[in-house]
Design a protein around this motif. Structure first.
Motif, mmCIF file in Angstrom:
data_model
loop_
_atom_site.group_PDB
_atom_site.id
_atom_site.type_symbol
_atom_site.label_atom_id
_atom_site.label_comp_id
_atom_site.label_asym_id
_atom_site.label_seq_id
_atom_site.Cartn_x
_atom_site.Cartn_y
_atom_site.Cartn_z
ATOM 1 N N ARG A 5 25.594 -17.355 7.405
ATOM 2 C CA ARG A 5 26.250 -17.902 8.575
ATOM 3 C C ARG A 5 25.278 -18.566 9.535
ATOM 4 N NH1 ARG A 5 28.650 -14.615 11.901
ATOM 5 N NH2 ARG A 5 27.562 -12.774 11.219
ATOM 6 N N PHE A 6 23.991 -18.458 9.240
ATOM 7 C CA PHE A 6 23.012 -18.935 10.194
ATOM 8 C C PHE A 6 22.287 -20.181 9.695
ATOM 9 C CE2 PHE A 6 23.834 -14.550 10.882
ATOM 10 C CZ PHE A 6 23.915 -14.434 12.251
ATOM 11 N N LEU A 7 22.827 -20.766 8.632
ATOM 12 C CA LEU A 7 22.100 -21.862 8.013
ATOM 13 C C LEU A 7 22.157 -23.162 8.800
ATOM 14 C CD1 LEU A 7 23.162 -21.303 4.362
ATOM 15 C CD2 LEU A 7 21.489 -20.123 5.746
ATOM 16 N N LEU A 8 21.172 -24.001 8.503
ATOM 17 C CA LEU A 8 21.127 -25.295 9.190
ATOM 18 C C LEU A 8 21.172 -26.469 8.225
ATOM 19 C CD1 LEU A 8 19.350 -27.479 11.241
ATOM 20 C CD2 LEU A 8 17.648 -26.567 9.815
ATOM 21 N N VAL A 9 21.023 -27.620 8.710
ATOM 22 C CA VAL A 9 20.583 -28.847 8.063
ATOM 23 C C VAL A 9 21.395 -29.242 6.838
ATOM 24 C CG1 VAL A 9 18.725 -29.795 6.642
ATOM 25 C CG2 VAL A 9 18.209 -28.858 8.841
ATOM 26 N N GLY A 528 11.734 -26.348 14.701
ATOM 27 C CA GLY A 528 12.099 -25.935 16.063
ATOM 28 C C GLY A 528 13.517 -25.388 16.107
ATOM 29 N N HIS A 529 14.411 -26.060 15.383
ATOM 30 C CA HIS A 529 15.818 -25.639 15.312
ATOM 31 C C HIS A 529 15.916 -24.189 14.806
ATOM 32 C CE1 HIS A 529 20.163 -26.398 14.104
ATOM 33 N NE2 HIS A 529 19.849 -25.394 13.307
ATOM 34 N N GLU A 530 15.208 -23.890 13.720
ATOM 35 C CA GLU A 530 15.296 -22.537 13.139
ATOM 36 C C GLU A 530 14.707 -21.500 14.081
ATOM 37 O OE1 GLU A 530 17.229 -22.091 10.912
ATOM 38 O OE2 GLU A 530 17.389 -24.077 10.021
ATOM 39 N N ILE A 532 14.599 -21.635 17.335
ATOM 40 C CA ILE A 532 15.531 -21.457 18.453
ATOM 41 C C ILE A 532 16.744 -20.611 18.042
ATOM 42 C CG2 ILE A 532 17.151 -22.681 19.994
ATOM 43 C CD1 ILE A 532 14.338 -22.821 21.001
ATOM 44 N N HIS A 533 17.092 -20.616 16.749
ATOM 45 C CA HIS A 533 18.202 -19.753 16.322
ATOM 46 C C HIS A 533 17.963 -18.288 16.698
ATOM 47 C CE1 HIS A 533 21.309 -22.071 14.616
ATOM 48 N NE2 HIS A 533 20.610 -22.574 13.616
ATOM 49 N N GLY A 534 16.705 -17.892 16.786
ATOM 50 C CA GLY A 534 16.410 -16.529 17.235
ATOM 51 C C GLY A 534 16.789 -16.311 18.693
ATOM 52 N N GLY A 591 25.838 -22.415 18.798
ATOM 53 C CA GLY A 591 24.547 -21.925 18.316
ATOM 54 C C GLY A 591 23.730 -23.039 17.687
ATOM 55 N N GLU A 592 24.374 -23.829 16.841
ATOM 56 C CA GLU A 592 23.670 -24.927 16.170
ATOM 57 C C GLU A 592 23.254 -26.003 17.164
ATOM 58 O OE1 GLU A 592 22.649 -24.710 13.241
ATOM 59 O OE2 GLU A 592 23.811 -22.964 12.609
ATOM 60 N N ASP A 593 24.138 -26.303 18.116
ATOM 61 C CA ASP A 593 23.819 -27.329 19.107
ATOM 62 C C ASP A 593 22.672 -26.877 20.011
ATOM 63 O OD1 ASP A 593 25.895 -28.835 18.042
ATOM 64 O OD2 ASP A 593 27.372 -28.008 19.435
ATOM 65 N N PRO A 657 29.918 -24.737 11.429
ATOM 66 C CA PRO A 657 29.350 -24.524 12.766
ATOM 67 C C PRO A 657 28.364 -25.613 13.202
ATOM 68 C CG PRO A 657 28.302 -23.059 11.196
ATOM 69 C CD PRO A 657 29.398 -23.772 10.448
ATOM 70 N N HIS A 658 28.121 -26.614 12.335
ATOM 71 C CA HIS A 658 27.230 -27.717 12.715
ATOM 72 C C HIS A 658 28.056 -28.906 13.181
ATOM 73 C CE1 HIS A 658 25.009 -25.361 9.703
ATOM 74 N NE2 HIS A 658 23.939 -25.676 10.396
ATOM 75 N N SER A 659 27.598 -29.584 14.221
ATOM 76 C CA SER A 659 28.259 -30.800 14.671
ATOM 77 C C SER A 659 27.998 -31.930 13.676
ATOM 78 C CB SER A 659 27.728 -31.217 16.043
ATOM 79 O OG SER A 659 28.056 -30.237 17.002
HETATM 80 ZN ZN LIG Z 1 21.082 -23.974 12.373
#
Ligand SMILES: [Zn+2]
Length: 696
Positions: A5-9, A528-530, A532-534, A591-593, A657-659
């Motif tokens: 649930r916390f993935l990006l990109v 940086g994105h990852e 900041i997820h913390g 969260g993603e934004d 959850p990503h824009s």
């Molecule tokens: Zn993310």
């Protein structure tokens, strides 16, 4: 709770392919890597009006979406390139005479998958025994035997995946405890749907109704392919839709699920049994060989209650029909062309707009990446990710962490108490770059060249067992949740790790020969994105050891929420590219934004520090006419150039959850005075928000 649930990109590609198990294709079979090109920006346009168009317009004009794609981006060439590396590994292993065990597994997986003629000729051969198991169920107690079997054999159905739609009836798997991250316990979660989310069952706008009608037609055709007559199939299709709708109504929605506290429900076996008297848990646990657990984490008790009620309300025959559908659904990609095509037609064409199916070889490599990922990953790393690349990426990571250290100290809204806690958390983040330190052992997994479906079942069962074996043991901090060729990255709040597979440490995101401005604007923004997820609205609830523990002073938490709300409101907006009346809910993407905004700022701070060390500045014009500050933003714009078909974008807005990429770029830069400085944007211009949001 898995990191999924916390993935990006590249989420558009990553998430949507889960729906239809098909993959990206381009005209160029080998995959063309996209390198940073300062000439790509359209200098005829004003960067302060629409930076996304300024960065990507020329690229879009030259790169239309291929017919078998649902989206196409500057990273798509890399996607094909990565698949090709694995294809070569598999083909070589298939053709070799004297083979190691690993080569036998990889080669036979390939041969079985590529044998379309053999699969077509076999028809229902491999499916029939599975169907007969369901036919033979005599009473409702027998349903749980079959659910246990399906959980152990159906790919993408295994429960620990933590997707919301997931496994037949409910999800089941290991999870780190939320209060004590050193404990691995068993978790029970909602599941039971085959459309992408509960919204698809309950929204009643015209498009949703149309999709449900087409879904029902798809159900009917799948039942017909399995041998039922028209009348039976029609009746059964209506039954399945009604049952899944019941379950969907009881599911926790994806915004509520973003709050880990809502998922934190500990139960004993007795309590779980009392919650759902119609499920014989002792029997289920024996059948799946579940190890003893300290307690159960029941993410969504209301859903389980509703499932229990549905088990009572619907007759046995309905439940058998429901299980037949889930068996057909999760088997279709591995069966004959008629099943593959029908599955594609609904999940890839209707739901996300693809016009043509992916070539077979790409579907085979994707499945193998899921089933034998760390075997293929070793070959990928050997070819594509040398040690010097790992070192350079690690340097970037350290510099960006250093930037966050400075950022935390300089924030006006945070007290020194919370600042020191935040710094503690930052300093305990563990970085994982490229690939695992030791490779997973697949030696007990039996793969043959005889049956693709059997191979997929065997691999799923192997993975299910591997997952359950974690329960009651010390947490394996070295484990990776993604395979090395994956073009993605993630932060895991319960391990407090950031993870960057070798697959994304490639052009256009990272390139050894590029200067720092380009790499910080590309992979630096991702790093940086990852990080900041913390510290996003979800991640900030976890402490340095991964426990769900509030380390904020009440005033700082309030100040945080105020800033977080600014972001959530800013991204709550119409998405005309996805069709009329499609609106992004900024609470889903908050969260993603937050990570996009904070991540880009950190990457720029780190670039400035790196340049300073070499006696250079952000604003010295280079040979190409751009300053490093401008090249940084151009590189950021470049990595996000993404075209998406409206059908796919609509599905993304409802579930992801990503824009959408356009807003990941434009909203983020519009919040940054550093961007306005780079391109001389006047306050109030579209890329210079008057009420800019900032958390980190
Ligand atoms: Zn993310």
């Amino acid at each position: 709770m898995k990191s999924a649930r916390f993935l990006l990109v590249c989420s558009v590609i990553g998430t949507l392919t889960l729906l239809h198990s098909a993959l990206a294709q381009t005209a160029a079979e080998e995959g063309k890597l996209q390198h940073f090109d300062p000439q790509q920006a359209d200098r005829a346009l004003d960067p302060c009006q629409d930076f996304y168009k300024f960065s990507c317009g020329k690229w879009f004009a030259a790169n239309p979406i291929p017919a078998d794609q649902v989206s196409w981006s500057t990273g798509s060439g890399l996607n094909i390139w990565n698949l090709n590396v694995s294809r070569e590994t598999m083909q070589k292993a298939a053709g070799k005479a004297d083979r190691s065990q690993v080569e036998q597994q990889v080669g036979d997986y390939w041969s079985a998958c590529m044998d379309e003629k053999g699969i077509d000729a076999a028809g229902l051969r491999d499916l029939t025994p599975e169907m007969q198991r369901i036919d033979a169920i005599k009473d409702k107690a027998g349903l749980i035997d079959e659910v246990a079997h399906l959980h152990q054999t159906l790919p993408a159905a295994w429960a620990g995946d933590n997707n919301q739609t997931g496994a037949p009836m409910f999800g089941f798997g290991p999870s780190q405890d939320l209060d004590d991250a050193s404990l691995v316990v068993l978790s029970v979660d909602q599941g039971g749907l085959a459309l992408p989310s509960r919204d698809f069952y309950i929204q009643d706008d015209a498009k949703s109704v149309e999709i449900r009608n087409k879904y029902q037609a798809h159900l009917r055709k799948m039942f017909e392919l399995s041998g039922q007559n028209k009348e039976e199939s029609g009746r059964n299709a209506a039954t399945v839709l009604a049952m899944e709708t019941d379950l969907a109504k009881a599911q926790m929605d994806n915004i509520t699920r973003r709050d880990p506290k809502k998922l934190n429900n500990k139960m004993s076996l007795e309590q779980l049994q009392a919650l759902t008297p119609n499920i014989n848990w002792k029997h289920y646990l024996e059948l799946v060989h579940a190890p003893p657990t300290h307690h159960y984490l029941v993410s969504t008790p209301d859903f389980m209650k509703a499932l229990n009620q549905a088990l009572q309300d619907h007759p046995l025959e309905h439940w058998k029909t429901y299980l037949r559908w889930h068996l057909l659904h999760f088997s279709a990609p591995y069966l004959s062309a008629a099943f593959v095509d029908e599955n594609w037609s609904f999940y890839s064409h209707t739901l996300i707009g693809a016009e043509r199916i992916q070539p077979r070889w790409r579907r085979c490599v994707r499945a193998a990446d899921r089933d034998l990922g760390e075997v293929l990953g070793q070959a990928y790393v050997a070819q594509a990710f040398p040690p010097e690349n790992k070192q350079r990426v690690l340097d970037l990571v350290h510099n960006i962490e250093g930037a966050l250290d400075q950022d935390i100290q300089s924030l006006g809204w945070m007290s020194s108490t919370s600042k020191s806690e935040a710094a503690k958390k930052l300093h305990s983040i563990e970085e994982k770059i490229g690939y695992p330190n030791s490779w997973r052992d697949y030696s007990s997994l039996k793969i043959t060249s005889n049956s693709y479906l059997h191979n997929v079942h065997a691999a799923t069962s192997f993975e299910f067992t591997r997952q359950l074996n974690k329960v009651g043991k010390p947490v394996d901090r070295a484990e990776w949740g993604m395979t090395p060729p994956t073009i993605d990255a993630y932060y895991d709040p319960q391990l407090n790790t950031i993870n960057f597979p070798a697959g994304i440490l490639q052009p256009p995101y990272f390139e050894q020969r590029q200067d720092d401005a380009v790499n910080y604007g590309g992979i630096g923004a991702v790093i940086g994105h990852e990080i900041i997820h913390g510290f996003d609205d979800q991640g900030r609830q976890f402490d340095p050891t991964g426990n769900l523990r509030d380390w904020w002073t009440p005033e700082d938490a309030r100040a945080y929420d105020e800033r977080g709300n600014c972001i959530a409101n800013e991204y709550t907006q119409e998405i005309p590219e996805a069709g009329p009346e499609v609106k992004q809910n900024g609470r889903l993407t908050q969260g993603e934004d937050t990570a996009d905004n904070g991540g880009l700022r950190l990457a720029l701070m780190a670039l400035e520090l790196a340049l300073k060390k070499e006696g250079k500045s952000l604003d010295e014009k280079g040979a190409d006419g751009w300053t490093p500050r401008q090249r940084f933003f151009l590189s950021f714009g470049d990595i996000w150039c993404t075209e998406v078909r409206p059908e796919a974008l609509r599905t993304q807005v409802l579930t992801n959850p990503h824009s959408f990429a356009k807003y990941r770029v434009n909203n983020t830069v519009a919040n940054m005075p550093e961007f306005q400085q780079a391109f001389g944007c006047k306050k109030g211009a579209p890329m210079a928000h008057v009420n800019a949001c900032r958390v980190w």
